[in-house]
Design an enzyme around this catalytic site. Structure first.
Site, PDB file in Angstrom:
ATOM      1  N   GLY A   1       0.821  -1.211   0.000  1.00 35.21           N
ATOM      2  CA  GLY A   1       0.000   0.000   0.000  1.00 35.21           C
ATOM      3  C   GLY A   1       0.851   1.254   0.000  1.00 35.21           C
ATOM      4  O   GLY A   1       2.024   1.221  -0.355  1.00 35.21           O
TER       5      GLY A   1
ATOM      6  N   HIS B   1       4.170   1.838  -8.123  1.00 37.41           N
ATOM      7  CA  HIS B   1       3.084   0.854  -8.056  1.00 37.41           C
ATOM      8  C   HIS B   1       2.153   0.994  -9.263  1.00 37.41           C
ATOM      9  O   HIS B   1       1.631  -0.003  -9.770  1.00 37.41           O
ATOM     10  CB  HIS B   1       2.269   1.047  -6.777  1.00 37.41           C
ATOM     11  CG  HIS B   1       3.028   0.763  -5.511  1.00 37.41           C
ATOM     12  ND1 HIS B   1       3.312   1.741  -4.593  1.00 37.41           N
ATOM     13  CD2 HIS B   1       3.543  -0.377  -5.010  1.00 37.41           C
ATOM     14  CE1 HIS B   1       3.970   1.199  -3.568  1.00 37.41           C
ATOM     15  NE2 HIS B   1       4.125  -0.075  -3.799  1.00 37.41           N
TER      16      HIS B   1
ATOM     17  N   LYS C   1      13.080  -2.399  -8.619  1.00 36.44           N
ATOM     18  CA  LYS C   1      13.575  -1.553  -7.528  1.00 36.44           C
ATOM     19  C   LYS C   1      14.052  -2.406  -6.356  1.00 36.44           C
ATOM     20  O   LYS C   1      15.075  -2.126  -5.744  1.00 36.44           O
ATOM     21  CB  LYS C   1      12.444  -0.617  -7.088  1.00 36.44           C
ATOM     22  CG  LYS C   1      12.522  -0.072  -5.692  1.00 36.44           C
ATOM     23  CD  LYS C   1      13.236   1.236  -5.661  1.00 36.44           C
ATOM     24  CE  LYS C   1      13.151   1.970  -4.343  1.00 36.44           C
ATOM     25  NZ  LYS C   1      12.803   1.225  -3.184  1.00 36.44           N
TER      26      LYS C   1
ATOM     27  N   SER D   1       7.370   4.226  -1.036  1.00 34.67           N
ATOM     28  CA  SER D   1       6.411   4.645  -0.014  1.00 34.67           C
ATOM     29  C   SER D   1       7.116   5.399   1.113  1.00 34.67           C
ATOM     30  O   SER D   1       6.530   6.275   1.746  1.00 34.67           O
ATOM     31  CB  SER D   1       5.691   3.426   0.561  1.00 34.67           C
ATOM     32  OG  SER D   1       5.030   2.724  -0.478  1.00 34.67           O
TER      33      SER D   1
HETATM   34  P1  AMP Z   1       6.061  -2.311  -1.709  1.00 35.32           P
HETATM   35  O1  AMP Z   1       4.667  -1.796  -1.581  1.00 35.32           O
HETATM   36  O2  AMP Z   1       7.101  -1.288  -1.420  1.00 35.32           O
HETATM   37  O3  AMP Z   1       6.267  -3.620  -0.979  1.00 35.32           O
HETATM   38  O4  AMP Z   1       6.259  -2.648  -3.244  1.00 35.32           O
HETATM   39  C1  AMP Z   1       5.350  -3.477  -3.933  1.00 35.32           C
HETATM   40  C2  AMP Z   1       5.900  -3.799  -5.286  1.00 35.32           C
HETATM   41  O5  AMP Z   1       6.088  -2.589  -6.030  1.00 35.32           O
HETATM   42  C3  AMP Z   1       7.270  -4.497  -5.221  1.00 35.32           C
HETATM   43  O6  AMP Z   1       7.330  -5.507  -6.227  1.00 35.32           O
HETATM   44  C4  AMP Z   1       8.207  -3.375  -5.529  1.00 35.32           C
HETATM   45  O7  AMP Z   1       9.427  -3.802  -6.106  1.00 35.32           O
HETATM   46  C5  AMP Z   1       7.411  -2.541  -6.509  1.00 35.32           C
HETATM   47  N1  AMP Z   1       7.920  -1.166  -6.530  1.00 35.32           N
HETATM   48  C6  AMP Z   1       8.127  -0.366  -5.460  1.00 35.32           C
HETATM   49  N2  AMP Z   1       8.676   0.806  -5.842  1.00 35.32           N
HETATM   50  C7  AMP Z   1       8.828   0.732  -7.184  1.00 35.32           C
HETATM   51  C8  AMP Z   1       9.354   1.620  -8.181  1.00 35.32           C
HETATM   52  N3  AMP Z   1       9.825   2.830  -7.858  1.00 35.32           N
HETATM   53  N4  AMP Z   1       9.348   1.214  -9.460  1.00 35.32           N
HETATM   54  C9  AMP Z   1       8.880  -0.014  -9.800  1.00 35.32           C
HETATM   55  N5  AMP Z   1       8.369  -0.889  -8.916  1.00 35.32           N
HETATM   56  C10 AMP Z   1       8.342  -0.529  -7.614  1.00 35.32           C
END
Ligand code: AMP
Length: 276
Positions: free
Chosen positions: A16, A22, A138, A175
Protein backbone atom coordinates in the site's frame (compact mmCIF):
# COMPACT_ATOMS: atom_id res chain seq x y z
CA UNK A 1 -9.04 -16.92 -7.85
CA UNK A 2 -7.89 -19.20 -10.68
CA UNK A 3 -11.24 -20.98 -10.52
CA UNK A 4 -13.42 -17.97 -9.70
CA UNK A 5 -12.04 -15.15 -11.87
CA UNK A 6 -11.48 -15.10 -15.64
CA UNK A 7 -7.88 -16.00 -16.46
CA UNK A 8 -5.12 -15.30 -16.75
CA UNK A 9 -5.05 -14.05 -13.16
CA UNK A 10 -2.17 -11.67 -12.41
CA UNK A 11 -1.22 -10.76 -8.83
CA UNK A 12 0.52 -7.49 -7.85
CA UNK A 13 1.60 -7.76 -4.20
CA UNK A 14 2.11 -4.42 -2.39
CA UNK A 15 2.23 -2.90 1.06
CA UNK A 16 0.00 0.00 0.00
CA UNK A 17 0.87 3.72 0.22
CA UNK A 18 0.79 3.39 -3.55
CA UNK A 19 2.89 5.68 -5.76
CA UNK A 20 3.95 5.97 -9.42
CA UNK A 21 6.12 2.84 -9.14
CA UNK A 22 3.08 0.85 -8.06
CA UNK A 23 1.03 2.43 -10.88
CA UNK A 24 3.56 1.00 -13.33
CA UNK A 25 3.37 -2.37 -11.56
CA UNK A 26 -0.43 -2.40 -11.82
CA UNK A 27 -0.26 -1.23 -15.45
CA UNK A 28 2.09 -4.11 -16.25
CA UNK A 29 -0.26 -6.52 -14.46
CA UNK A 30 -3.20 -5.20 -16.50
CA UNK A 31 -1.27 -5.64 -19.76
CA UNK A 32 -0.20 -9.19 -18.81
CA UNK A 33 -3.76 -10.13 -17.85
CA UNK A 34 -5.17 -8.71 -21.07
CA UNK A 35 -8.71 -7.36 -21.41
CA UNK A 36 -10.27 -10.69 -20.49
CA UNK A 37 -7.95 -11.68 -17.64
CA UNK A 38 -8.06 -10.54 -14.01
CA UNK A 39 -5.75 -8.33 -11.95
CA UNK A 40 -5.58 -8.83 -8.19
CA UNK A 41 -3.75 -6.23 -6.07
CA UNK A 42 -2.83 -7.25 -2.54
CA UNK A 43 -2.29 -4.52 0.05
CA UNK A 44 -0.76 -5.89 3.21
CA UNK A 45 1.82 -4.36 5.54
CA UNK A 46 3.43 -7.65 6.51
CA UNK A 47 4.50 -7.58 10.19
CA UNK A 48 6.69 -10.65 9.64
CA UNK A 49 9.20 -8.71 7.52
CA UNK A 50 9.72 -5.80 9.94
CA UNK A 51 12.47 -5.95 12.57
CA UNK A 52 11.80 -4.87 16.17
CA UNK A 53 13.43 -1.45 15.60
CA UNK A 54 11.90 -0.85 12.17
CA UNK A 55 8.97 1.29 11.05
CA UNK A 56 5.99 -1.16 11.16
CA UNK A 57 3.91 1.19 13.32
CA UNK A 58 4.67 4.32 11.32
CA UNK A 59 4.62 2.70 7.87
CA UNK A 60 2.25 4.91 5.80
CA UNK A 61 -1.29 3.60 5.36
CA UNK A 62 -3.44 5.35 2.71
CA UNK A 63 -6.14 2.80 1.85
CA UNK A 64 -8.68 5.21 0.27
CA UNK A 65 -6.11 6.71 -2.11
CA UNK A 66 -4.77 3.20 -2.79
CA UNK A 67 -8.22 1.93 -3.79
CA UNK A 68 -8.63 4.93 -6.13
CA UNK A 69 -5.31 4.09 -7.83
CA UNK A 70 -6.28 0.42 -8.15
CA UNK A 71 -9.53 1.46 -9.84
CA UNK A 72 -7.68 3.91 -12.12
CA UNK A 73 -5.20 1.22 -13.18
CA UNK A 74 -7.96 -1.26 -13.96
CA UNK A 75 -7.56 -3.72 -11.07
CA UNK A 76 -10.40 -6.23 -10.77
CA UNK A 77 -9.99 -7.10 -7.11
CA UNK A 78 -8.14 -5.63 -4.13
CA UNK A 79 -7.20 -8.03 -1.34
CA UNK A 80 -6.41 -6.01 1.81
CA UNK A 81 -6.51 -8.47 4.71
CA UNK A 82 -5.93 -7.69 8.37
CA UNK A 83 -2.80 -9.12 9.98
CA UNK A 84 -4.98 -11.50 12.03
CA UNK A 85 -6.42 -12.96 8.81
CA UNK A 86 -2.99 -13.78 7.42
CA UNK A 87 -1.49 -14.85 10.77
CA UNK A 88 -4.47 -16.06 12.84
CA UNK A 89 -2.23 -17.91 15.30
CA UNK A 90 0.40 -15.18 15.45
CA UNK A 91 3.70 -15.62 13.62
CA UNK A 92 3.76 -18.96 11.75
CA UNK A 93 5.81 -21.85 13.14
CA UNK A 94 6.58 -23.08 9.61
CA UNK A 95 8.06 -20.49 7.26
CA UNK A 96 10.25 -20.08 4.18
CA UNK A 97 14.04 -20.10 4.60
CA UNK A 98 15.47 -17.68 2.00
CA UNK A 99 18.84 -19.49 1.89
CA UNK A 100 22.28 -17.90 1.52
CA UNK A 101 21.21 -15.12 -0.89
CA UNK A 102 18.76 -14.00 1.80
CA UNK A 103 21.58 -13.40 4.28
CA UNK A 104 23.52 -10.94 2.12
CA UNK A 105 22.99 -7.16 1.64
CA UNK A 106 19.38 -6.38 2.70
CA UNK A 107 19.34 -9.66 4.64
CA UNK A 108 22.46 -8.63 6.56
CA UNK A 109 21.11 -5.20 7.49
CA UNK A 110 17.56 -6.49 8.10
CA UNK A 111 17.84 -9.89 9.83
CA UNK A 112 14.74 -12.00 9.15
CA UNK A 113 13.52 -9.67 6.41
CA UNK A 114 13.58 -12.07 3.47
CA UNK A 115 12.17 -14.96 5.49
CA UNK A 116 9.21 -12.68 6.25
CA UNK A 117 8.93 -11.54 2.63
CA UNK A 118 9.06 -15.01 1.08
CA UNK A 119 6.67 -16.46 3.65
CA UNK A 120 4.01 -13.84 2.94
CA UNK A 121 4.57 -14.01 -0.84
CA UNK A 122 4.04 -17.79 -0.71
CA UNK A 123 0.88 -17.32 1.37
CA UNK A 124 -0.45 -14.62 -1.01
CA UNK A 125 0.25 -16.87 -4.02
CA UNK A 126 -1.68 -19.70 -2.38
CA UNK A 127 -4.54 -17.43 -1.34
CA UNK A 128 -4.99 -15.92 -4.82
CA UNK A 129 -3.67 -18.68 -7.16
CA UNK A 130 -2.40 -16.36 -9.93
CA UNK A 131 -0.81 -17.56 -13.17
CA UNK A 132 1.56 -14.56 -13.09
CA UNK A 133 2.88 -12.29 -10.32
CA UNK A 134 4.62 -8.94 -10.93
CA UNK A 135 7.56 -7.62 -8.87
CA UNK A 136 9.51 -4.36 -9.22
CA UNK A 137 13.19 -4.30 -10.14
CA UNK A 138 13.58 -1.55 -7.53
CA UNK A 139 13.63 -4.37 -4.94
CA UNK A 140 16.13 -6.41 -6.94
CA UNK A 141 17.20 -8.81 -4.19
CA UNK A 142 13.55 -9.53 -3.39
CA UNK A 143 12.90 -10.27 -7.09
CA UNK A 144 15.89 -12.63 -7.22
CA UNK A 145 14.79 -14.46 -4.06
CA UNK A 146 11.17 -14.78 -5.19
CA UNK A 147 12.39 -16.31 -8.45
CA UNK A 148 14.66 -18.66 -6.51
CA UNK A 149 11.73 -19.71 -4.29
CA UNK A 150 9.58 -20.38 -7.38
CA UNK A 151 12.35 -22.57 -8.85
CA UNK A 152 13.39 -24.35 -5.67
CA UNK A 153 9.84 -25.03 -4.44
CA UNK A 154 8.35 -25.73 -7.91
CA UNK A 155 5.69 -23.03 -7.61
CA UNK A 156 3.22 -22.91 -10.51
CA UNK A 157 3.51 -19.17 -11.22
CA UNK A 158 5.41 -16.97 -13.69
CA UNK A 159 7.31 -14.05 -12.15
CA UNK A 160 7.40 -10.89 -14.29
CA UNK A 161 9.84 -8.05 -13.46
CA UNK A 162 8.76 -4.40 -13.77
CA UNK A 163 11.33 -1.61 -14.38
CA UNK A 164 12.02 0.96 -11.65
CA UNK A 165 10.04 4.22 -11.78
CA UNK A 166 11.90 7.38 -10.76
CA UNK A 167 10.81 10.91 -9.96
CA UNK A 168 12.12 13.69 -12.24
CA UNK A 169 15.08 14.28 -9.88
CA UNK A 170 16.21 10.65 -10.25
CA UNK A 171 15.07 9.29 -6.88
CA UNK A 172 13.30 5.93 -7.23
CA UNK A 173 9.72 6.32 -6.01
CA UNK A 174 9.10 4.62 -2.67
CA UNK A 175 6.41 4.64 -0.01
CA UNK A 176 9.10 5.71 2.46
CA UNK A 177 10.05 8.82 0.42
CA UNK A 178 7.22 10.68 2.13
CA UNK A 179 9.30 10.59 5.33
CA UNK A 180 12.02 12.68 3.64
CA UNK A 181 12.32 16.39 4.44
CA UNK A 182 13.45 18.59 1.54
CA UNK A 183 16.96 18.60 3.03
CA UNK A 184 16.94 14.79 3.45
CA UNK A 185 15.78 14.40 -0.12
CA UNK A 186 18.67 16.51 -1.44
CA UNK A 187 21.01 14.22 0.53
CA UNK A 188 19.22 11.09 -0.76
CA UNK A 189 19.78 12.10 -4.39
CA UNK A 190 23.45 11.15 -4.06
CA UNK A 191 22.27 7.51 -4.15
CA UNK A 192 20.90 7.47 -7.73
CA UNK A 193 23.70 9.84 -8.80
CA UNK A 194 26.30 7.37 -7.49
CA UNK A 195 24.65 4.49 -9.36
CA UNK A 196 24.58 6.49 -12.60
CA UNK A 197 28.26 7.41 -12.18
CA UNK A 198 29.05 3.74 -11.62
CA UNK A 199 27.02 2.69 -14.65
CA UNK A 200 28.81 5.28 -16.82
CA UNK A 201 32.16 3.74 -15.80
CA UNK A 202 31.15 0.16 -16.71
CA UNK A 203 33.55 -0.09 -19.68
CA UNK A 204 36.42 0.30 -17.21
CA UNK A 205 35.39 -2.83 -15.27
CA UNK A 206 34.23 -3.57 -11.74
CA UNK A 207 36.89 -1.56 -9.89
CA UNK A 208 36.17 1.53 -12.00
CA UNK A 209 32.42 1.18 -11.39
CA UNK A 210 32.82 0.96 -7.61
CA UNK A 211 35.38 3.78 -7.52
CA UNK A 212 33.06 6.09 -9.49
CA UNK A 213 30.04 5.27 -7.31
CA UNK A 214 31.99 5.65 -4.05
CA UNK A 215 33.44 9.01 -5.15
CA UNK A 216 29.90 10.42 -5.51
CA UNK A 217 28.87 8.98 -2.13
CA UNK A 218 31.98 10.39 -0.39
CA UNK A 219 31.02 13.85 -1.65
CA UNK A 220 27.74 13.60 0.32
CA UNK A 221 28.86 12.57 3.84
CA UNK A 222 25.37 13.23 5.25
CA UNK A 223 24.23 10.09 3.41
CA UNK A 224 25.04 7.09 5.64
CA UNK A 225 25.93 4.25 3.26
CA UNK A 226 25.09 0.69 4.34
CA UNK A 227 26.59 -0.95 1.24
CA UNK A 228 27.46 -0.41 -2.40
CA UNK A 229 28.37 -3.52 -4.40
CA UNK A 230 28.37 -5.24 -7.78
CA UNK A 231 26.42 -8.49 -7.75
CA UNK A 232 25.36 -11.29 -10.05
CA UNK A 233 21.64 -10.55 -10.66
CA UNK A 234 20.74 -14.26 -10.48
CA UNK A 235 22.35 -15.02 -7.11
CA UNK A 236 23.38 -11.78 -5.42
CA UNK A 237 26.81 -13.37 -5.14
CA UNK A 238 29.86 -11.54 -6.53
CA UNK A 239 29.45 -10.23 -10.08
CA UNK A 240 31.39 -11.87 -12.88
CA UNK A 241 31.73 -10.44 -16.38
CA UNK A 242 28.62 -9.62 -18.38
CA UNK A 243 25.31 -8.64 -16.79
CA UNK A 244 25.68 -7.25 -13.29
CA UNK A 245 23.70 -5.17 -10.83
CA UNK A 246 25.14 -2.20 -8.99
CA UNK A 247 23.19 -2.24 -5.71
CA UNK A 248 23.27 0.25 -2.85
CA UNK A 249 21.51 1.11 0.40
CA UNK A 250 21.88 4.25 2.49
CA UNK A 251 20.14 6.32 5.13
CA UNK A 252 19.15 9.99 4.75
CA UNK A 253 18.06 11.23 8.15
CA UNK A 254 16.04 8.34 9.58
CA UNK A 255 14.85 7.10 6.17
CA UNK A 256 16.51 4.06 4.65
CA UNK A 257 16.69 3.90 0.85
CA UNK A 258 17.69 1.13 -1.57
CA UNK A 259 18.34 1.39 -5.29
CA UNK A 260 20.10 -0.44 -8.11
CA UNK A 261 21.05 -0.16 -11.77
CA UNK A 262 21.87 -2.90 -14.29
CA UNK A 263 25.11 -2.73 -16.25
CA UNK A 264 27.38 -4.94 -18.35
CA UNK A 265 30.94 -5.62 -17.20
CA UNK A 266 33.52 -6.23 -19.96
CA UNK A 267 35.51 -9.48 -20.13
CA UNK A 268 38.94 -9.47 -18.36
CA UNK A 269 41.31 -7.09 -20.11
CA UNK A 270 38.60 -5.59 -22.30
CA UNK A 271 38.33 -2.71 -19.83
CA UNK A 272 41.80 -1.52 -20.81
CA UNK A 273 41.12 -2.02 -24.50
CA UNK A 274 38.03 0.17 -24.28
CA UNK A 275 40.24 3.11 -23.29
CA UNK A 276 42.87 2.80 -26.04
P1 AMP B 1 6.06 -2.31 -1.71
O1 AMP B 1 4.67 -1.80 -1.58
O2 AMP B 1 7.10 -1.29 -1.42
O3 AMP B 1 6.27 -3.62 -0.98
O4 AMP B 1 6.26 -2.65 -3.24
C1 AMP B 1 5.35 -3.48 -3.93
C2 AMP B 1 5.90 -3.80 -5.29
O5 AMP B 1 6.09 -2.59 -6.03
C3 AMP B 1 7.27 -4.50 -5.22
O6 AMP B 1 7.33 -5.51 -6.23
C4 AMP B 1 8.21 -3.38 -5.53
O7 AMP B 1 9.43 -3.80 -6.11
C5 AMP B 1 7.41 -2.54 -6.51
N1 AMP B 1 7.92 -1.17 -6.53
C6 AMP B 1 8.13 -0.37 -5.46
N2 AMP B 1 8.68 0.81 -5.84
C7 AMP B 1 8.83 0.73 -7.18
C8 AMP B 1 9.35 1.62 -8.18
N3 AMP B 1 9.82 2.83 -7.86
N4 AMP B 1 9.35 1.21 -9.46
C9 AMP B 1 8.88 -0.01 -9.80
N5 AMP B 1 8.37 -0.89 -8.92
C10 AMP B 1 8.34 -0.53 -7.61
Amino acid sequence: ARALMPGPVVLAPTMGALHDGHARLLGAARTLAGPRGSVIVSIFVNPLQFGPNEDLDRYPRTLDADLAMCAREGADLVFAPAAAEIYPGGPPEVSVDPGPAGQRFEGEFRPGFFGGVLTVVLKLLHLTRPAVAVFGQKDAQQLTLVRRMVTDLNLDVVIEPVPTVRDADGLATSSRNRYLSAADRAVALALPRALLAGQAAADGGADAVLAAARAVLRAQPALAVDYVALVDPGTFGPAGTGSALLVAAARAGTTRLIDNLALVLPAEGAGDAAHH
